[in-house]
Design an enzyme around this catalytic site. Sequence first.
Site, PDB file in Angstrom:
ATOM      1  N   MET A  40       0.846  -1.205   0.000  1.00  0.00           N
ATOM      2  CA  MET A  40       0.000   0.000   0.000  1.00  0.00           C
ATOM      3  C   MET A  40       0.878   1.251   0.000  1.00  0.00           C
ATOM      4  SD  MET A  40      -2.938  -1.297   2.684  1.00  0.00           S
ATOM      5  CE  MET A  40      -1.813  -1.409   4.078  1.00  0.00           C
ATOM      6  N   ASP A  41       1.239   1.685  -1.190  1.00  0.00           N
ATOM      7  CA  ASP A  41       2.168   2.802  -1.338  1.00  0.00           C
ATOM      8  C   ASP A  41       1.447   4.027  -1.899  1.00  0.00           C
ATOM      9  OD1 ASP A  41       4.571   4.184  -1.332  1.00  0.00           O
ATOM     10  OD2 ASP A  41       5.136   3.495  -3.327  1.00  0.00           O
TER      11      ASP A  41
END
Length: 271
Positions: A40-41
């Site tokens: 989850m960037d």
Amino acid sequence: MREHVGKSSKLFNGFTTIMRRFIFKVLCVGPIPNHISFIMDGNRRFAKKHNLQGLDAGHRAGFVSVTYVLQYCQEIGVPYVTLYAFGIDNFKREPEEVKCMMDLMLEKIELTIDQAISGNLKDLKVIFAGDLNLLNERLKVAAQSLMELTEQNRGLVAVVIVAYSTSHEIVQAIRESCVRKCVDGDSPLVLEMSDVEECMYTSIVPDPDLVIRSGGIDRLSNFMTWQSSRSLLHTTAALWPELGLWHLVWAILKFQRMHDYLQKKKKQKLD
């Protein structure tokens, strides 16, 4: 006027739900990943892009995406999902930001605990994996409580990866393997690959079939590198809070196109 808007909103939501279920039925004609991992960037970039105020603003937006992603995976029939929530390297960020992230995580865990107690979380089993001893005591206790409350639940297994890096995981797995092997002091110490794998934080779930990274960067960032050696890595330019239904559908379609090749590689690993 408000009543008219409310009816229109309900009709639209109902229509989108029907369309989503239809899309998922078509998608399920092909193979569905047994395990999807999400890196989850992009939370901080999302906050900057939209001029959101507060150190946790982007991360709060990211939690909304977590809710939708879990819902979609559940509806599609994906049994396992892992979410890379917080890496060990993230502790090197500014102390104020780390504290905000820890406080936000605690807030969301406690909210989920309330849902579990009220019986609204029967189709979701939550597991936390990583070096939980690096978390503060209150957060560690809350994580343990949520795991215990959802332990008997059936349905989607969501593994939240915190205080984690592959390097750290492999070192601790080798140490634990040595301890187990050294119980019999007269036997020579011989470690097999399976010995190490059994001691990894993520041994509780099968290796991922598909790794999805948001934010447009093509790398694993020290996340499940061992387990993902034969997984499909799909990168999307969408920042994590922007990740939606179509991004997930497109990634699964890509997985389906590559399925035969991936199965061949997995068979080579087993052989």
